[in-house]
Design a protein around this motif. Structure first.
Motif, short mmCIF file in Angstrom:
data_model
loop_
_atom_site.label_atom_id
_atom_site.label_comp_id
_atom_site.label_asym_id
_atom_site.label_seq_id
_atom_site.Cartn_x
_atom_site.Cartn_y
_atom_site.Cartn_z
N LEU A 243 0.54 -1.17 -0.16
CA LEU A 243 -0.28 -0.11 -0.01
C LEU A 243 0.78 1.13 -0.24
O LEU A 243 1.60 1.07 1.08
N THR A 244 0.52 2.08 -1.04
CA THR A 244 1.28 3.08 -1.24
C THR A 244 0.60 4.48 -1.32
O THR A 244 -0.21 4.06 -1.86
N LYS B 30 -2.87 5.86 4.57
CA LYS B 30 -2.44 3.68 3.94
C LYS B 30 -2.92 3.38 5.59
O LYS B 30 -3.14 2.12 5.12
N SER B 31 -2.79 4.18 6.80
CA SER B 31 -2.31 3.32 8.06
C SER B 31 -3.38 2.28 7.99
O SER B 31 -3.95 1.18 9.26
N THR C 61 4.59 1.87 2.26
CA THR C 61 5.22 2.64 2.05
C THR C 61 4.99 4.02 2.05
O THR C 61 3.91 4.08 1.11
N VAL C 62 5.90 5.44 2.25
CA VAL C 62 4.76 6.55 2.51
C VAL C 62 5.64 6.91 0.51
O VAL C 62 6.87 6.63 0.14
N GLY C 63 5.18 7.19 -0.28
CA GLY C 63 5.16 6.92 -2.16
C GLY C 63 5.29 7.96 -2.20
O GLY C 63 4.95 8.93 -2.82
N VAL C 64 6.42 8.77 -1.57
CA VAL C 64 7.47 9.98 -2.36
C VAL C 64 8.18 9.87 -3.08
O VAL C 64 8.37 10.79 -3.71
N GLY C 65 8.96 8.32 -2.95
CA GLY C 65 10.18 8.66 -4.07
C GLY C 65 10.63 7.22 -4.68
O GLY C 65 9.71 6.36 -4.55
N VAL D 59 -1.65 -1.33 -4.05
CA VAL D 59 -2.64 -0.29 -3.74
C VAL D 59 -2.39 1.30 -3.96
O VAL D 59 -1.36 1.22 -2.98
N VAL D 60 -2.37 1.69 -4.29
CA VAL D 60 -1.94 2.75 -4.22
C VAL D 60 -3.48 3.64 -4.19
O VAL D 60 -4.50 3.90 -4.76
N LEU D 61 -3.27 4.98 -2.91
CA LEU D 61 -4.12 5.75 -2.70
C LEU D 61 -4.39 6.60 -3.07
O LEU D 61 -2.71 7.21 -2.44
#
Ligand SMILES: Nc1nc2c(ncn2[C@@H]2O[C@H](COP(=O)(O)OP(=O)(O)OP(=O)(O)O)[C@@H](O)[C@H]2O)c(=O)[nH]1
Ligand SMILES: [Mg+2]
Length: 314
Positions: free
Chosen positions: A51-52, A59-60, A146-150, A164-166
């Protein structure tokens, strides 16, 4: 240390043994090889779901909601929370970031956080190892947040069978996500915070974006969009259904095995590169590189010849 005993305990679902093994792989302990060898025959059963999405998107909360759903179905569940750990928050805020209080006392739920800080590339090897521990411990499902920032987060998410992209309304998220390349890695989209204004616009924008991408990709998996209110558990059945549908699709197309092979290939490569790098550092006590560098800088040697000389010394 009795590794087979530890692995046996983890297999039986003892949380302490699981935690101990993850620490061993995370710290690149000298027992790493033995641990990996003992775990490997027990793996390959866990469904891995990543999940990102942008910070604060939910996400959490969504992870916690999914843990409840999988637990209700009788599954043992693992959670790996990859924390970007800013220098300010360190591990202190993690309890809040991962929102797993509801599951903290459930013996069938294993929750582990891993900090990207201090791992500099090491996370690329540590994460699959931790995943393997949870898999060997009998988790039917492992959720990775994961936090999708990079790029590094994208790489970690690429470990998953299903990603999964939120997104959430009103965060300027669409553009940010596209920049980080996370829209391409999505198997399932979630528009969370559907209780907020603008959720429908976000869904519409997303549909538009997907339809543009689809023309290039051709007929493949159609990325579904699920609307949720994770904080209220709304949409969880639809999300689980979308995850199951994707899993079935992977299995019937032979794509599950292909993804897992790709995952293993990346892992092998990361281990091999780390080992080569360590050996390079060891060439003539590490002086070799410094000496070659001086000659290259002074114009006496070209860098390719220098690299050849360096690797010849290995
Ligand atoms: N209104 C609303 N708030 C939500 C929803 N889901 C989560 N939240 C709230 O949004 C905030 C952030 O949720 P988290 O689950 O911590 O988000 P996150 O993406 O894990 O955050 P980071 O890990 O810090 O990037 C919390 O205050 C949640 O209670 C939702 O569906 N609707
Ligand atoms: Mg979080």
């Amino acid at each position: 240390m009795d590794i087979p005993e530890l692995v046996g305990q983890a297999r039986a679902g003892r949380a302490r043994a699981v935690a101990r093994l993850i620490s061993l792989v995370e710290d690149a302990s000298p027992h790493l090889r033995e641990v990996a060898a003992a775990l490997t025959p027990l793996t390959g059963n866990a469904r891995v779901i990543g999940l990102t999405g942008p910070p604060g998107v939910g996400k959490s909360t969504a992870t916690s909601m999914l843990v409840s759903a999988f637990r209700a179905a009788g599954h043992r569940v693992g959670v790996l929370a990859i924390d970007p750990s800013s220098p300010f928050s360190g591990g202190a805020l993690l309890g809040d970031r991962i929102r797993m209080h509801d599951h903290a006392t459930d013996p069938e739920v294993f929750i582990r956080s891993m900090a990207t800080r201090g791992h500099l590339g090491g996370l690329a090897t540590a994460t699959p190892q931790a995943l393997r521990v949870l898999d060997a411990a009998g988790c039917h499902v492992v959720l990775i947040e994961t936090v999708g920032v990079g790029q590094s987060e994208v790489d970690i998410v690429a470990l998953a069978d299903t990603t999964v992209v939120l997104l959430a309304p009103g965060m300027g998220d669409g553009i940010q996500a596209a920049k980080a390349g996370i829209l391409e890695v999505a198997d399932v989209f979630v528009v969370n915070k559907a209780d907020r204004d603008g959720a429908e616009t976000t869904v519409r924008d997303l549909k538009h974006m997907i339809s543009l991408g689809r023309r290039e990709l051709g007929p493949a998996w159609r990325q579904p969009i699920v609307s949720t209110v994770a904080s209220a558990g709304e949409g969880v059945a639809e999300l689980v259904a979308a995850l199951d549908a994707h899993h079935d699709w992977l299995v019937t197309r032979g794509e599950l095995a292909a993804r897992r092979a790709r995952r293993a290939a990346e892992e092998i490569e990361a281990i091999a590169v780390a080992s080569l790098r360590a050996r390079l550092g060891g060439v003539r006590g590490g002086d070799a590189l410094a000496g070659l560098a001086e000659r290259v800088a002074a114009g006496e040697l070209d860098p390719y010849a220098a690299a050849d000389e360096l690797t010849a010394g290995m």
